[in-house]
Design a protein around this motif. Structure first.
Motif, mmCIF file in Angstrom:
data_model
loop_
_atom_site.group_PDB
_atom_site.id
_atom_site.type_symbol
_atom_site.label_atom_id
_atom_site.label_comp_id
_atom_site.label_asym_id
_atom_site.label_seq_id
_atom_site.Cartn_x
_atom_site.Cartn_y
_atom_site.Cartn_z
ATOM 1 N N GLY A 108 0.218 4.925 -14.483
ATOM 2 C CA GLY A 108 1.257 5.951 -14.509
ATOM 3 C C GLY A 108 2.161 5.859 -15.723
ATOM 4 N N LEU A 109 2.494 4.622 -16.144
ATOM 5 C CA LEU A 109 3.415 4.428 -17.256
ATOM 6 C C LEU A 109 2.749 4.556 -18.629
ATOM 7 C CD1 LEU A 109 5.561 1.382 -16.019
ATOM 8 C CD2 LEU A 109 6.363 3.733 -16.338
ATOM 9 N N PHE A 110 1.559 3.972 -18.780
ATOM 10 C CA PHE A 110 0.999 3.817 -20.121
ATOM 11 C C PHE A 110 -0.251 4.661 -20.406
ATOM 12 C CE2 PHE A 110 2.977 -0.337 -19.028
ATOM 13 C CZ PHE A 110 4.061 -0.244 -19.898
ATOM 14 N N PHE B 281 0.832 -1.207 0.000
ATOM 15 C CA PHE B 281 0.000 0.000 0.000
ATOM 16 C C PHE B 281 0.866 1.256 0.000
ATOM 17 C CE2 PHE B 281 -3.827 -2.422 1.677
ATOM 18 C CZ PHE B 281 -4.598 -2.171 0.547
ATOM 19 N N MET B 282 1.999 1.221 0.711
ATOM 20 C CA MET B 282 2.904 2.370 0.700
ATOM 21 C C MET B 282 3.464 2.600 -0.700
ATOM 22 S SD MET B 282 4.927 2.086 4.328
ATOM 23 C CE MET B 282 4.080 2.475 5.874
ATOM 24 N N LEU B 283 3.822 1.526 -1.375
ATOM 25 C CA LEU B 283 4.323 1.641 -2.741
ATOM 26 C C LEU B 283 3.243 2.174 -3.670
ATOM 27 C CD1 LEU B 283 6.467 1.207 -4.898
ATOM 28 C CD2 LEU B 283 5.749 -1.195 -5.034
ATOM 29 N N ALA B 284 2.001 1.703 -3.488
ATOM 30 C CA ALA B 284 0.907 2.181 -4.330
ATOM 31 C C ALA B 284 0.731 3.686 -4.191
ATOM 32 C CB ALA B 284 -0.394 1.461 -3.962
ATOM 33 N N GLY B 285 0.805 4.197 -2.957
ATOM 34 C CA GLY B 285 0.685 5.638 -2.739
ATOM 35 C C GLY B 285 1.804 6.411 -3.420
ATOM 36 N N GLU B 286 3.028 5.902 -3.339
ATOM 37 C CA GLU B 286 4.161 6.556 -4.003
ATOM 38 C C GLU B 286 3.971 6.572 -5.517
ATOM 39 O OE1 GLU B 286 6.747 8.082 -2.820
ATOM 40 O OE2 GLU B 286 6.907 7.475 -0.718
ATOM 41 N N LEU B 287 3.507 5.451 -6.069
ATOM 42 C CA LEU B 287 3.310 5.364 -7.518
ATOM 43 C C LEU B 287 2.184 6.295 -7.978
ATOM 44 C CD1 LEU B 287 3.645 1.489 -7.972
ATOM 45 C CD2 LEU B 287 5.243 3.229 -8.821
ATOM 46 N N SER C 209 -6.806 8.821 0.376
ATOM 47 C CA SER C 209 -6.690 7.897 1.507
ATOM 48 C C SER C 209 -7.165 6.503 1.129
ATOM 49 C CB SER C 209 -7.508 8.408 2.696
ATOM 50 O OG SER C 209 -6.988 9.622 3.180
ATOM 51 N N ALA C 210 -8.162 6.456 0.247
ATOM 52 C CA ALA C 210 -8.687 5.166 -0.200
ATOM 53 C C ALA C 210 -7.770 4.500 -1.212
ATOM 54 C CB ALA C 210 -10.076 5.351 -0.803
ATOM 55 N N ILE C 211 -6.681 5.172 -1.558
ATOM 56 C CA ILE C 211 -5.690 4.591 -2.462
ATOM 57 C C ILE C 211 -4.449 4.158 -1.698
ATOM 58 C CG2 ILE C 211 -4.157 5.076 -4.418
ATOM 59 C CD1 ILE C 211 -6.258 7.094 -5.389
ATOM 60 N N SER C 212 -3.955 5.051 -0.808
ATOM 61 C CA SER C 212 -2.670 4.798 -0.154
ATOM 62 C C SER C 212 -2.784 4.117 1.197
ATOM 63 C CB SER C 212 -1.915 6.120 0.030
ATOM 64 O OG SER C 212 -2.519 6.901 1.032
ATOM 65 N N ILE D 260 -2.626 -5.580 -6.193
ATOM 66 C CA ILE D 260 -3.356 -5.131 -7.379
ATOM 67 C C ILE D 260 -3.309 -3.611 -7.488
ATOM 68 C CG2 ILE D 260 -5.697 -4.934 -8.338
ATOM 69 C CD1 ILE D 260 -6.144 -7.814 -7.253
ATOM 70 N N SER D 261 -3.393 -2.935 -6.360
ATOM 71 C CA SER D 261 -3.308 -1.476 -6.353
ATOM 72 C C SER D 261 -1.964 -1.005 -6.912
ATOM 73 C CB SER D 261 -3.503 -0.957 -4.925
ATOM 74 O OG SER D 261 -3.492 0.445 -4.882
ATOM 75 N N CYS D 262 -0.880 -1.706 -6.551
ATOM 76 C CA CYS D 262 0.448 -1.355 -7.074
ATOM 77 C C CYS D 262 0.510 -1.549 -8.589
ATOM 78 C CB CYS D 262 1.519 -2.202 -6.404
ATOM 79 S SG CYS D 262 1.855 -1.763 -4.703
ATOM 80 N N VAL D 263 0.033 -2.690 -9.047
ATOM 81 C CA VAL D 263 0.067 -2.974 -10.484
ATOM 82 C C VAL D 263 -0.770 -1.947 -11.243
ATOM 83 C CG1 VAL D 263 -0.575 -4.648 -12.257
ATOM 84 C CG2 VAL D 263 0.481 -5.436 -10.129
ATOM 85 N N TYR D 264 -1.944 -1.628 -10.692
ATOM 86 C CA TYR D 264 -2.827 -0.644 -11.329
ATOM 87 C C TYR D 264 -2.132 0.714 -11.420
ATOM 88 C CZ TYR D 264 -6.924 2.332 -12.042
ATOM 89 O OH TYR D 264 -7.822 3.246 -12.537
#
Length: 426
Positions: free
Chosen positions: A253-255, A63-69, A106-109, A244-248
């Protein structure tokens, strides 16, 4: 108490006061207790390994990584732009944008520091430019970040679910109403501040601007729907939802947004790993601490003492809230949950408090601690962004702290306030 018990309590407290990092202080206290009790020191290594091998712990770094991404990929900016088209024309509108954007982020990170950093970096300078007092701008960003532990998916609820061995999904639900109540209260504070200080209102967004903001922000809005819908739809667990949140976030972000550059990924992963390592180290070494606390019956004896000396449940809960508030002012909130968890749970059981309701009380306390002077994590992020001193932000944030205490009071003494969204028959 035995010498071992004194080592675990007074010894640990002394190390913290001397400035030792919490994970190291716990490890040293446990090692000293093992030597005094003539127990093989390898016990600590075994406890650390077992304490760090829980599947649910994977949700924290993910979840921390998802917030950073999400932040690096520009999705936080999309949320701010969308919230701006909805409320910027109202009295206190730009400050309200910070609250609404933080509510969705907040519902993301699931993290208060990540939410404060993502929203504050954009809106603190914008609010100052629009005529808001810099101290208020920083304090509203810090307070909005506090929604991170309350709005699911929440890292704090994941940690408490592990400590208390409770359903993380049900704990997530218990934070929604307190989180929304806090957000509503912050919106009122924004309106009152702007009205009292004559902050000019921004022009209303046109229909075309609003539609464009919704269109551009659709990928950011879809993330919490995907994550929370999957959890409560039974498609995946909270830990799988974090992955899944990280992959999303990475794919968008990339594509799609194309603001996330491959060259920036190592630094993003490093930031998430650094923060996660601090949290997971505390949890890992606390496993041995918890075993020794149980062996010495410290939690049980304290709970029994409280039951014998405090007859009313409301008074026991008030005492716990007061103790938690004071401890959170000088101690890491995660460390409090992990180290004092067995003792807190024993007291809750002694007074017949519903475990999910008690989890909501604990995490609401944790949320307040993130913003409470002098060591709330979000305060330091607000200081870094605004350039203000701790004292300056602390003076401005007290109305928000009082609001948080009102939400804590409602959460503590009206069980239905936190439990109204629980599944029927549970």
């Amino acid at each position: 108490m035995s010498v071992t018990a004194w080592c675990l309590t007074a010894g640990f407290a002394g190390l913290v006061l001397l400035g030792f990092p919490f994970a190291i202080a716990i490890a040293l206290a446990v090692t000293a207790a093992l030597l005094l009790a003539d127990i093989e020191p390898a016990f600590l290594a075994q406890a650390v390994i077992s304490g760090s091998q829980q599947f649910s712990l994977l949700a924290i770094p993910l979840f921390m990584l998802a917030g950073e991404l999400m932040t690096a990929g520009g999705l936080s900016r999309r949320l701010v732009d969308l919230a701006g088209t909805l409320v910027r024309h109202r009295t206190g509108g730009l400050a309200m944008v910070a609250v609404l954007a933080a509510l969705v982020f907040s519902a993301i990170s699931g993290s208060a520091p990540a939410t404060t950093a993502a929203i504050g970096a954009i809106l603190i300078p914008a609010m100052v430019q629009a005529g808001y007092d810099r101290g208020f701008a920083a304090s509203i960003a810090v307070s909005a970040g506090v929604l991170g532990p309350l709005i699911p998916p929440s890292i704090a609820f994941v940690i408490w679910g592990i400590v208390a061995e409770q359903s993380i999904g049900r704990l997530f639900l218990s934070g929604i109403v307190p989180g929304l109540a806090l957000a509503l209260g912050l919106l009122v504070i924004c309106w009152v501040h702007a009205r009292r200080n004559g902050v000019p209102r921004l022009p209303r967004a046109s229909l075309a601007e609003t539609w464009a903001a919704f269109h551009q922000g659709k990928w950011a809005l879809a993330s919490p729907v995907l994550v929370l819908g999957g959890i409560y739809g039974g498609v995946f667990t909270p830990t799988e939802a974090a992955a899944i949140s990280c992959v999303y976030a990475l794919l968008v972000g990339l594509f799609i947004e194309r603001q996330l550059k491959p060259a920036a990924l190592p630094a993003i992963f490093a930031r998430a790993m650094k923060t996660s390592a601090i949290v997971c180290a505390i949890i890992a070494v606390s496993a041995g601490f918890g075993i020794l606390v149980a062996q010495e019956q410290i939690a049980t004896r304290f709970a029994q003492w409280m039951a014998e000396n405090v007859e009313q449940r409301w008074l026991a809960l008030a005492s716990l809230n007061l103790a938690f508030f004071l401890l959170a002012a000088v101690m890491d909130e995660i460390a409090i949950m992990v180290i004092l968890g067995p003792m807190l749970i024993a007291i809750a059981n002694r007074f017949g408090v519903d475990p999910i309701h008690f989890g909501a009380i604990i995490v609401t306390n944790v949320a307040i601690g993130m913003a409470a002077p002098p060591i709330g994590y979000c305060l330091f992020i607000g200081m870094a962004i605004s350039g203000l001193s701790l004292g300056r932000i602390a003076r401005a944030i007290w109305p928000m702290i009082l609001l948080m205490l009102v939400v804590l009071f409602l959460t503590t003494y009206i069980p239905g306030f936190a439990l109204m969204l629980q599944p029927a028959g549970r």
